[in-house]
Design an enzyme around this catalytic site. Structure first.
Site, PDB file in Angstrom:
ATOM      1  N   SER A  22     -12.900  28.950  -8.070  1.00  0.00           N
ATOM      2  CA  SER A  22     -12.575  27.531  -8.142  1.00  0.00           C
ATOM      3  C   SER A  22     -12.336  27.133  -9.591  1.00  0.00           C
ATOM      4  O   SER A  22     -12.041  25.988  -9.884  1.00  0.00           O
ATOM      5  CB  SER A  22     -13.704  26.690  -7.531  1.00  0.00           C
ATOM      6  OG  SER A  22     -14.931  26.993  -8.159  1.00  0.00           O
ATOM      7  N   HIS A 155       5.367 -11.263  11.211  1.00  0.00           N
ATOM      8  CA  HIS A 155       6.308 -10.409  11.969  1.00  0.00           C
ATOM      9  C   HIS A 155       7.618 -10.213  11.205  1.00  0.00           C
ATOM     10  O   HIS A 155       8.667 -10.004  11.815  1.00  0.00           O
ATOM     11  CB  HIS A 155       6.616 -11.002  13.354  1.00  0.00           C
ATOM     12  CG  HIS A 155       5.407 -11.473  14.088  1.00  0.00           C
ATOM     13  ND1 HIS A 155       4.676 -10.660  14.934  1.00  0.00           N
ATOM     14  CD2 HIS A 155       4.767 -12.672  14.072  1.00  0.00           C
ATOM     15  CE1 HIS A 155       3.646 -11.342  15.420  1.00  0.00           C
ATOM     16  NE2 HIS A 155       3.674 -12.571  14.908  1.00  0.00           N
ATOM     17  N   SER A 276      21.246   6.576  -8.463  1.00  0.00           N
ATOM     18  CA  SER A 276      21.607   7.605  -7.500  1.00  0.00           C
ATOM     19  C   SER A 276      22.542   8.581  -8.191  1.00  0.00           C
ATOM     20  O   SER A 276      23.379   8.183  -9.001  1.00  0.00           O
ATOM     21  CB  SER A 276      22.297   6.953  -6.295  1.00  0.00           C
ATOM     22  OG  SER A 276      23.136   7.903  -5.644  1.00  0.00           O
ATOM     23  N   LYS A 282      23.972   2.097  -7.513  1.00  0.00           N
ATOM     24  CA  LYS A 282      22.604   1.975  -7.042  1.00  0.00           C
ATOM     25  C   LYS A 282      21.571   1.733  -8.139  1.00  0.00           C
ATOM     26  O   LYS A 282      21.631   2.301  -9.220  1.00  0.00           O
ATOM     27  CB  LYS A 282      22.203   3.249  -6.285  1.00  0.00           C
ATOM     28  CG  LYS A 282      22.988   3.440  -5.012  1.00  0.00           C
ATOM     29  CD  LYS A 282      22.431   2.623  -3.887  1.00  0.00           C
ATOM     30  CE  LYS A 282      21.375   3.460  -3.215  1.00  0.00           C
ATOM     31  NZ  LYS A 282      20.802   2.807  -2.086  1.00  0.00           N
ATOM     32  N   GLU A 289       8.511   3.002  -4.048  1.00  0.00           N
ATOM     33  CA  GLU A 289       8.590   3.932  -2.916  1.00  0.00           C
ATOM     34  C   GLU A 289       7.637   5.113  -3.090  1.00  0.00           C
ATOM     35  O   GLU A 289       6.967   5.547  -2.155  1.00  0.00           O
ATOM     36  CB  GLU A 289      10.019   4.459  -2.758  1.00  0.00           C
ATOM     37  CG  GLU A 289      11.004   3.383  -2.319  1.00  0.00           C
ATOM     38  CD  GLU A 289      12.440   3.876  -2.425  1.00  0.00           C
ATOM     39  OE1 GLU A 289      12.895   4.564  -1.506  1.00  0.00           O
ATOM     40  OE2 GLU A 289      13.092   3.591  -3.438  1.00  0.00           O
TER      41      GLU A 289
HETATM   42  N1  ARG Z   1     -18.351  26.528  -6.999  1.00  0.00           N
HETATM   43  C1  ARG Z   1     -19.354  26.217  -6.035  1.00  0.00           C
HETATM   44  C2  ARG Z   1     -19.020  24.897  -5.331  1.00  0.00           C
HETATM   45  O1  ARG Z   1     -18.195  24.214  -5.786  1.00  0.00           O
HETATM   46  C3  ARG Z   1     -20.693  26.064  -6.700  1.00  0.00           C
HETATM   47  C4  ARG Z   1     -21.818  26.300  -5.787  1.00  0.00           C
HETATM   48  C5  ARG Z   1     -21.847  27.733  -5.343  1.00  0.00           C
HETATM   49  N2  ARG Z   1     -23.049  28.027  -4.647  1.00  0.00           N
HETATM   50  C6  ARG Z   1     -23.217  29.131  -3.974  1.00  0.00           C
HETATM   51  N3  ARG Z   1     -24.344  29.265  -3.366  1.00  0.00           N
HETATM   52  N4  ARG Z   1     -22.311  30.048  -3.873  1.00  0.00           N
HETATM   53  O2  ARG Z   1     -19.584  24.569  -4.327  1.00  0.00           O
END
Ligand code: ARG
Length: 456
Positions: A22, A155, A276, A282, A289
């Site tokens: 992540s 409406h 456009s 235009k 939008e």
């Molecule tokens: N990157 C993980 C999350 O966002 C952190 C927690 C991970 N915990 C674990 N027990 N693997 O949730």
């Protein structure tokens, strides 16, 4: 090497690393992660769980790491999964045994929760302030065109004359409630989860109150399972942002209609429109939008998170890592909307003549006639019927009700007098709606004063 490899004989497969990581998006939380860790180690030292010297070394290494992240010289690694382990590993590499003390009495489960809360706290305050800026732009546009009359719609049909300022102030009220929802949500975000550890708390003698004070949290979470498992505070936030986007989307739709050739009520500054590539004539309201369109992702992000959370057994599950992308996306989208919207509002110019002309459609004053008859003692339902018949009669004779002669009117409405003709003025019509919340200039002026004072 990961930080949890002790019980494993093999490293995770590349495909596992790719699905687990992540860091590509949660680096957004670096500042919160560092601030959280600094408060945490200071508390650990106070409690004599780790030596003060270790806490100090960790703190200054964290400051250094922060600088490197900001200068983009910090080497993030996908193998270390997330922001928490990237920073922790850097501490261990730099400080050895001292660095290895940072994760005492803490799990990533409570750590990520803390970071998210700190991040949201910061963003809620900034977004609320930016919504205030949007309100300011509406107030100043409403003041600029204080006397402009336009048709009010139900409406999408002409209904009754209103002040243009009344229409803009309606959005000001909606945005006020959006801020209110964010502030209310902040009360539940502002709770310190650290100490919940993985799920059941810790055997170490930590002082949660001290950590909370250091991070300016007024409250501490009361149940460690709840603290690591629930994301309701994010759901609420995404919901508040989705509702805000709904309001933006409706305002956008109004603007899109108003700038269309059919309405021609207002125009937008060239710098807020696009052309456009094919049709040379235009001038399109693309910003409005796009903001209307972006509402889709804000709704989607809310549903995304609600769906992740439903059906999860207590307590932490890795599914919860999926909370961050919708959260960051909603925040960034709202930031983009709020960066452009106040300026776009400021660029509006009204076509007063065209708006008044549309509001002068005598049909818009039909309710005023019915109410005039009520004041002459006629029950409203009967008055409504008579005026309806008058409209039908005018329509049949290819004219409008204001063009009918008094004797002709009297055939349908015997109680009518020549003062009935005073009712066909849109400005008289708005002025008479002089009650709290009504569209009369007196009411709008006092509401404008209220807002100017509040938003100062
Ligand atoms: N990157 C993980 C999350 O966002 C952190 C927690 C991970 N915990 C674990 N027990 N693997 O949730």
């Amino acid at each position: 090497m990961t930080l949890w490899h002790g019980r494993f004989a093999k490293s995770p497969a590349k495909s596992v690393r790719e699905i687990s990581e992540s860091i590509s998006y949660d680096k957004e939380l670096y500042e919160e992660d560092i601030n959280g860790s600094k408060a945490h180690v200071a508390m650990l030292a106070e409690q004599k769980i780790i030596p003060l010297s270790s806490a100090k070394k960790i703190s200054s290494a964290l400051d250094q790491i922060k600088k490197e992240i900001e200068n983009q010289t910090f080497p993030f690694s996908e193998e270390l999964e997330d922001i928490h382990m990237n920073i922790e590993k850097a501490l261990i590499d730099r400080l050895g045994g001292d660095g290895a003390k940072v994760h005492t009495a803490r799990s990533r489960n409570d750590q990520v929760n803390l970071d998210t809360r700190l991040y949201m706290r910061k963003k809620i305050r900034a977004i609320s302030e930016n919504i205030r800026e949007l309100q300011r732009s509406l107030i100043s546009k409403a003041s600029e065109y204080k006397d402009v009359i336009m048709p009010g719609f139900t409406h999408l049909q002409h209904a009754q004359p209103i002040l243009f300022a009344h229409h803009l102030l309606a959005y000001c009220e909606m945005f006020e409630r959006d801020i209110d929802r964010l502030e209310d949500c902040l009360r539940r975000v502002n709770v310190m989860p650290l100490g919940s550890a993985a799920l059941a708390g810790t055997t170490l003698p930590i002082n949660r109150k001290s950590t909370a004070e250091k991070l300016a949290f007024p409250k501490i979470s009361e149940n460690s399972l709840d603290a690591v498992a629930d994301r309701d505070f994010i759901c609420e936030f995404l919901s508040a942002l989705a509702i805000f986007a709904m309001h933006i989307s409706r305002l956008s739709e109004d603007i899109i209609l108003w700038v269309s050739q059919e309405f021609s009520y207002v125009s937008l500054g060239d710098e807020f429109c696009t052309g456009s590539s094919l049709m040379p004539q235009k001038k399109n309201p693309d910003v409005a939008e796009l903001c209307r369109g972006k509402t889709g992702r804000l709704y989607g992000n809310l549903i995304h998170l609600l769906t992740i959370c439903k059906g999860l057994p207590l307590s932490y599950n890795r599914d919860l890592q999926e909370d961050k992308e919708p959260l960051f996306d909603s925040v960034k989208t709202v930031e983009k909307i709020l960066a452009v919207y106040p300026q776009m509002i400021a660029s509006i110019t009204c076509n007063k003549r065209r708006m008044l002309e549309a509001a002068s459609d005598p049909g818009l004053m039909a309710t005023d006639i019915a109410e005039y008859l009520v004041m002459k003692g006629i029950p409203f339902r009967n008055a409504h019927k008579m005026v309806g018949e008058l409209v039908k009669h005018a329509e049949k004779n290819a004219t409008t009700i204001d063009k009918l002669a008094l004797p002709e009117i009297k055939k349908i409405i015997p109680a009518a007098d020549k003062d009935i003709f005073n009712l066909f003025s849109p400005s008289a019509s708005v002025s008479k709606r002089n009650l709290q919340g009504g569209t009369a200039p007196e009411q709008i002026s006092s509401r404008l004063k209220f807002w100017s004072k509040k938003l100062k």
